[in-house]
Design a protein around this motif. Structure first.
Motif, short mmCIF file in Angstrom:
data_model
loop_
_atom_site.label_atom_id
_atom_site.label_comp_id
_atom_site.label_asym_id
_atom_site.label_seq_id
_atom_site.Cartn_x
_atom_site.Cartn_y
_atom_site.Cartn_z
N UNK A 146 0.83 -1.21 0.00
CA UNK A 146 0.00 0.00 0.00
C UNK A 146 0.86 1.26 0.00
N UNK A 147 1.89 1.27 0.85
CA UNK A 147 2.79 2.43 0.92
C UNK A 147 3.60 2.58 -0.36
N UNK A 148 4.01 1.46 -0.93
CA UNK A 148 4.87 1.50 -2.13
C UNK A 148 4.13 2.05 -3.35
N UNK A 149 2.85 1.69 -3.51
CA UNK A 149 2.10 2.15 -4.69
C UNK A 149 1.29 3.41 -4.41
N UNK A 150 1.24 3.82 -3.13
CA UNK A 150 0.53 5.06 -2.79
C UNK A 150 -0.98 4.95 -2.88
N UNK A 151 -1.51 3.77 -2.55
CA UNK A 151 -2.96 3.56 -2.55
C UNK A 151 -3.37 3.10 -1.16
N UNK A 152 -4.40 3.71 -0.61
CA UNK A 152 -4.88 3.35 0.73
C UNK A 152 -5.20 1.86 0.79
N UNK A 153 -4.90 1.23 1.92
CA UNK A 153 -5.00 -0.22 2.04
C UNK A 153 -6.37 -0.76 1.63
N UNK A 154 -7.45 -0.15 2.15
CA UNK A 154 -8.79 -0.66 1.84
C UNK A 154 -9.07 -0.59 0.34
N UNK A 155 -8.69 0.52 -0.29
CA UNK A 155 -8.91 0.67 -1.73
C UNK A 155 -8.04 -0.30 -2.52
#
Length: 202
Positions: A146-155
């Motif tokens: 999630x941190x690596x791709x910059x997308x919130x975990x739930x999404x």
């Protein structure tokens, strides 16, 4: 008769366009999955390099130094597991592969060419399998990904675990496909009508 032919031609054209659109829509991967897999293509490229060199020790060291990855499983051309080497002393993370081997094989078979599955109920980790090139399954830490791709975990989880999402159709899907069915019915009816008109003339 000319009007009838014009209507028939129009219905046929619209039907072909709608069927083509629906076929295109159903096969389009969602943006989250596209972005994540593009990132992983470059991030995991080293796996095949170590496999080509038959350097299992180097692969294991690289795996251990990569925070994103929990464990890796790689299959050879004859569908045999080539990493981890179950004949040698087993590393702690290898048990994830051996304990989930049937699950991983089944997931890999669904990969076209990729497949995703939640590892646990909290989705703290995700299985990612790829059958293109070498056959590989990787257990990824969800928070790190999630941190690596910059997308919130739930999404991220929603996007990755969904089937290949189709593009939104006007209204809703049932209406859209009902419209296609209706147009196909009209087309069939028109064709039948034309056929019997010609028969009657003969």
């Amino acid at each position: 008769m000319k009007v009838h032919k014009l209507v028939l031609s129009s219905v046929l054209s619209i039907t072909v366009l709608l069927v083509s659109y629906s076929s295109f829509a159903v096969t389009q991967p969602n943006e989250t999955r596209q972005q994540t897999e593009l990132f992983l293509n470059s991030e995991l490229a080293w796996i095949s390099d170590y496999i080509d060199e038959n350097d299992q020790t180097g692969l294991r060291i690289k795996q251990a130094s990569t925070p994103l990855i929990e464990t890796i499983a790689v299959w050879g051309a004859n569908h045999e597991l080539i990493f981890p080497d179950t004949q040698s002393s087993t590393h702690l993370n290898d048990y994830i592969v051996t304990n989930n081997y049937p699950r991983l094989k089944a997931l890999l078979q669904t990969a076209t060419p990729t497949a995703w599955e939640a590892y646990d109920i909290n989705v703290d980790a995700l299985f990612f399998c790829q059958s293109e090139g070498i056959s590989v399954c990787v257990l990824l830490k969800t928070a790190e990904l999630s941190a690596a791709v910059g997308i919130q975990k739930d999404n991220l989880v929603t996007g990755l675990l969904a089937e290949n999402k189709h593009l939104a159709a006007p209204g809703n899907d049932n209406y859209f496909y009902s419209l296609i069915l209706l147009l196909l019915t009209i087309l069939l009816g028109s064709t039948t009508y034309t056929f019997f008109q010609r028969k009657n003339k003969e």
